[in-house]
Design an enzyme around this catalytic site. Structure first.
Site, PDB file in Angstrom:
ATOM      1  N   HIS A 166      18.117 -30.882 -24.114  1.00 54.57           N
ATOM      2  CA  HIS A 166      18.646 -29.519 -25.106  1.00 54.57           C
ATOM      3  C   HIS A 166      16.270 -29.560 -25.209  1.00 54.57           C
ATOM      4  O   HIS A 166      16.177 -28.153 -25.679  1.00 54.57           O
ATOM      5  CB  HIS A 166      18.882 -29.425 -26.521  1.00 54.57           C
ATOM      6  N   ASP A 384      25.779 -13.326 -10.112  1.00 54.65           N
ATOM      7  CA  ASP A 384      26.253 -13.323  -8.653  1.00 54.65           C
ATOM      8  C   ASP A 384      25.865 -14.257  -8.153  1.00 54.65           C
ATOM      9  O   ASP A 384      24.628 -14.469  -7.512  1.00 54.65           O
ATOM     10  CB  ASP A 384      26.203 -11.842  -8.568  1.00 54.65           C
TER      11      ASP A 384
END
Length: 457
Positions: A166, A384
């Site tokens: 993070h 995608d």
């Protein structure tokens, strides 16, 4: 509101390998910003994608394609192929060594459909789908910064589990990196969003000067007086907010906020109030809601397009439990809206950076605090690969924080899913309180008519 899925399985993992950038990358020492390296961000953020493979592409090798795409993406995101080192004053610095990211292939005798129709964190058996155990804190120095596991399922589906330190990236940054991997897997020559480092923009001033209050880094009085902890056995329920639920909340909002407050504001304030009622705090106890406000698009500081570091501030709204429970939903919403407005002030994030340096990079406080993050605009479900369809994209686990996640109801309505975890003693009360406050105007009128009829009997 089905109970948590009890699915169990064991993934058969291959030996982990390091995937280095596909081309030589610069050797550099790159200090993190003073927002990046605060102690509360020193852990690995997880994301998980469930992908249904198009039968027309069943002959492809997703592992080989993804490994190649990861190597190509790391050419552009080469700091993620390096390692963090601790500098003077515990300042974290990236040594861009080009060593690479961890990649693991796995197989599991389970189908996508076995995970249930409405996926939300915590994902069943997420420990089998991620390389590293999930934790709210971990040692991030001298370790790989990215872990990637690709799990093949018996139905032909694929699960991608990614964990990124993070300190290196926030949710927007991780999404940008994931998009680069997906674009490379689909055959792109380069990422559509060129990554930008520019961490120096979010460093403390010289000399540091804290110009705003930051209660999110200060404990509530008597922090041990909490009603929930990570050690508790927690019940899990996802709650769906569609148009019916949003209409009910809008009707209860103050007139001056109806046109300006967001869906996130309304849902977060409502869940905070219901959660506080369910947990049964003492009336004088201070309770909080904490959420993040994205600094991208703000004028001060102006961050360049493609910046993938941490660019947000935590913000807190607080109340005594007695007032929050006694007063209507509108009171909670006003507190959330006011906290959000405060964090939007010029130089607010700069003030956080200054605080980090002056106070030794403190962790944000968590006692009696509802932690919530908005992921509805991340677009993970729209990734995608060109040879598969993402059926879920989002966090793998929830711990004590929760998220707002884009989702569809069983009837096909698009809305927001909010996974909630509470001790068993509180969950039943929480469900009752949630339902009580989400009645529609028509339902209220119908109940009123019934009461009138009953009063004349």
């Amino acid at each position: 509101m089905a109970p948590y899925n009890s699915l169990t399985f064991t993934a058969r993992r291959s030996e982990a390998v390091l995937v280095a950038p596909a081309k030589p990358t610069p050797y550099e020492l790159k200090p993190l910003s003073d927002i990046d390296d605060q102690r509360g961000l020193r852990f690995y953020r997880s994301g998980i994608l469930f992908c249904r493979i198009n039968p027309a592409h069943s002959d492809l090798d997703p592992a080989a394609i993804t490994k190649r795409a990861l190597a190509e993406a790391l050419v552009y995101y080469y700091p993620l192929a390096g390692r963090l080192r601790a500098g003077p004053g515990d300042k974290l610095i990236v040594e861009c060594t080009g060593e690479g990211a961890v990649f693991v292939e796995a197989n599991a005798d389970v189908r996508l459909d076995d995970f249930g129709p409405a996926l939300s964190p915590p994902i069943p058996c997420s420990d089998q789908l991620l390389c590293e155990p999930e934790s709210a804190s971990s040692d991030v120095v001298d370790r790989p910064l990215v872990y990637f596991q690709l799990t093949r399922l018996s139905c032909g589906g694929i699960i991608f589990g990614i964990q990124v330190c993070h300190c290196m990236a926030d949710a927007v940054g991780v999404m940008q990196f994931a998009m680069a991997i997906v674009e490379m897997a689909a055959g792109a020559a380069e990422p559509s969003i060129p990554p930008v480092w520019a961490r120096e923009i979010l460093n403390a001033r010289s000399p540091p000067c804290v110009t705003h209050p930051h209660p999110e880094y200060e404990e509530v009085p008597d922090p041990t007086k909490d009603r929930i902890s990570p050690a508790d056995v927690l019940a899990h329920r996802p709650f769906f907010f569609g148009e019916k639920e949003m209409s009910a909340l809008r009707r209860q909002a103050p007139a001056y906020l109806r046109g300006t407050c967001s869906r996130f504001d309304m849902i977060a304030a409502y869940v905070w109030r219901c959660r506080t009622i369910a947990l049964g705090y003492d009336p004088e106890d201070e309770v909080r809601i904490q959420f993040v406000v994205n600094a991208r698009g703000k004028r001060n500081p102006m961050l360049p397009f493609g910046f993938y570091g941490n660019a947000f501030a935590f913000t807190v709204a607080s109340s005594t439990a007695g007032e929050l429970c006694r007063k209507p939903f509108s009171y909670a919403l006003e507190l959330v809206a006011a906290a959000k407005a405060r964090s939007a002030a010029d130089d607010h994030l700069q003030s956080v950076a200054d605080l980090m340096v002056l106070k030794g990079r403190p962790r944000f406080a968590m006692a009696r605090t509802y932690l919530v993050s908005d992921l509805t605009k991340m677009g993970m479900e729209d990734l995608d690969f060109g040879w598969g369809t993402v059926v879920y994209g989002g966090p793998a686990t929830a711990m004590l924080a929760t998220f707002h996640i884009p989702a569809y109801s069983a009837e096909g309505e698009r809305g927001i899913l909010v996974p909630v975890r509470l001790p068993e003693f509180a969950m039943e009360r929480f469900v009752a309180e949630m339902e009580r406050g989400l009645v529609t105007k028509e339902e209220e009128e119908e109940e009123s008519q019934v009461m009138k009829v009953c009063s004349h009997l």
